[in-house]
Design a protein around this motif. Sequence first.
Motif, PDB file in Angstrom:
ATOM      1  N   LEU A   1      46.181  34.621  44.877  1.00  0.00           N
ATOM      2  CA  LEU A   1      44.990  35.207  45.500  1.00  0.00           C
ATOM      3  C   LEU A   1      45.038  36.735  45.443  1.00  0.00           C
ATOM      4  O   LEU A   1      44.002  37.382  45.251  1.00  0.00           O
ATOM      5  N   ALA A   2      46.241  37.312  45.603  1.00  0.00           N
ATOM      6  CA  ALA A   2      46.377  38.769  45.520  1.00  0.00           C
ATOM      7  C   ALA A   2      46.057  39.269  44.115  1.00  0.00           C
ATOM      8  O   ALA A   2      45.382  40.294  43.949  1.00  0.00           O
ATOM      9  N   ILE A   3      46.541  38.564  43.099  1.00  0.00           N
ATOM     10  CA  ILE A   3      46.248  38.946  41.717  1.00  0.00           C
ATOM     11  C   ILE A   3      44.756  38.833  41.439  1.00  0.00           C
ATOM     12  O   ILE A   3      44.152  39.707  40.791  1.00  0.00           O
ATOM     13  N   ALA A   4      44.139  37.753  41.944  1.00  0.00           N
ATOM     14  CA  ALA A   4      42.701  37.575  41.754  1.00  0.00           C
ATOM     15  C   ALA A   4      41.915  38.700  42.418  1.00  0.00           C
ATOM     16  O   ALA A   4      40.910  39.183  41.870  1.00  0.00           O
ATOM     17  N   LEU A   5      42.365  39.142  43.587  1.00  0.00           N
ATOM     18  CA  LEU A   5      41.695  40.255  44.271  1.00  0.00           C
ATOM     19  C   LEU A   5      41.766  41.533  43.443  1.00  0.00           C
ATOM     20  O   LEU A   5      40.764  42.240  43.283  1.00  0.00           O
ATOM     21  N   ALA A   6      42.940  41.832  42.896  1.00  0.00           N
ATOM     22  CA  ALA A   6      43.103  43.042  42.093  1.00  0.00           C
ATOM     23  C   ALA A   6      42.197  43.004  40.859  1.00  0.00           C
ATOM     24  O   ALA A   6      41.547  44.005  40.513  1.00  0.00           O
ATOM     25  N   LEU A   7      42.136  41.853  40.200  1.00  0.00           N
ATOM     26  CA  LEU A   7      41.279  41.718  39.018  1.00  0.00           C
ATOM     27  C   LEU A   7      39.808  41.835  39.396  1.00  0.00           C
ATOM     28  O   LEU A   7      39.014  42.443  38.659  1.00  0.00           O
ATOM     29  N   THR A   8      39.436  41.269  40.533  1.00  0.00           N
ATOM     30  CA  THR A   8      38.043  41.343  40.979  1.00  0.00           C
ATOM     31  C   THR A   8      37.639  42.777  41.284  1.00  0.00           C
ATOM     32  O   THR A   8      36.547  43.225  40.912  1.00  0.00           O
ATOM     33  N   VAL A   9      38.524  43.507  41.961  1.00  0.00           N
ATOM     34  CA  VAL A   9      38.248  44.912  42.271  1.00  0.00           C
ATOM     35  C   VAL A   9      38.048  45.712  40.978  1.00  0.00           C
ATOM     36  O   VAL A   9      37.100  46.494  40.857  1.00  0.00           O
ATOM     37  N   GLY A  10      38.937  45.488  39.999  1.00  0.00           N
ATOM     38  CA  GLY A  10      38.808  46.189  38.728  1.00  0.00           C
ATOM     39  C   GLY A  10      37.517  45.848  38.009  1.00  0.00           C
ATOM     40  O   GLY A  10      36.846  46.731  37.445  1.00  0.00           O
ATOM     41  N   ALA A  11      37.130  44.567  38.022  1.00  0.00           N
ATOM     42  CA  ALA A  11      35.904  44.138  37.345  1.00  0.00           C
ATOM     43  C   ALA A  11      34.664  44.725  38.016  1.00  0.00           C
ATOM     44  O   ALA A  11      33.724  45.162  37.339  1.00  0.00           O
ATOM     45  N   ILE A  12      34.664  44.742  39.357  1.00  0.00           N
ATOM     46  CA  ILE A  12      33.506  45.292  40.075  1.00  0.00           C
ATOM     47  C   ILE A  12      33.317  46.768  39.749  1.00  0.00           C
ATOM     48  O   ILE A  12      32.203  47.231  39.467  1.00  0.00           O
TER      49      ILE A  12
END
Length: 343
Positions: free
Chosen positions: A48-59
């Motif tokens: 979930l932490a990795i997914a959050l980091a990727l989501t922040v970068g994509a946004i």
Amino acid sequence: MLASFFATFLIGLREGLEAALVVGILVAYLTRLDRRDALPKLWTGVGLAIALALTVGAIFTFGAYMLTFEAQELLGGGLSLLAVAMVTWMIFWMQKAGRTLKAGLEGGVDKALRGGVWALVAIGFVSVAREGVETTLLLWSMVQSFGDTPFALLGALLGLVAAVVLGWLIARGMLRLDLGRFFTWTGGFLVVVAAGVLAYAFHDLQEAGALPGPFGTGAPIDPATGLVATGWAGFPFGWAFDVSDAISPGGPLAALLQATVGFMPAMTWLQVIAWVVYIAVVVPLFVRGVRANRRPKATASPVAATPASHSADAPAAHAAPQLSDAARLPDAAASVTHPNGAS
């Protein structure tokens, strides 16, 4: 090209190795407690932490395309300031808390095991999310400043992969690495990188019109050329220098200097002032922290004699301290020297 690749590779390696070591400590401790059944919950939190980091970068990456130029520059400058703040805080936090990191993580796991499923998921998430978001912001800011997105992203990706491999080898005892020295040198590098990101943040904010500079109507003008003044004539809102004729802005030397020390062929006075002030304040504090961690700690004086109240035939338990069961158990992470000398 190679400069942006190397800079993001080193950042990905350092930040990824920090996260990998934290996860390795957590996994090793659960294994030592014979609680392998809890590992899936820990890995869920990490995922979930990795997914959050990727989501922040994509946004930030794709959302910026929908904004005006001024809004993009304002977003880039603001996020760069946030990245500098997070990186600076993390560098000094690791210097202060590195020696107790392992004990703190293990104590958190003990509480999480008593708190249920979601508590352990939260431990894995919090332990990695901070590193992940910090890395995402820093890399995003650097990619924006480099303008060489493919090679910069490739460097960051390979750095993260190398960090995972190194973390696994260290946890398995297959590799010994002087992590104290590694994190000290890369921490110094991050200080210089952060100064460059701060300078570029001021550049973005000046282009957005949030700060006065050579892109606005209030810029000082050279009466001889009609252009924005350069040098002392341009102080404080003009150009500090412009060596674009000697160093091509798109050339390899400019990329190398920008990736390592934050130098740009043309920099405003506010950029230069921000860079100098940051270095002048943070570098001495960083060096002082490094020296403090290398200073040997005072050890307690050994007991010279057994108190008279203890009889000669007292149990052996009074003669020498006994190791706890946890201290006797093998720990794959126990041999790992944590950042700044912790173990």
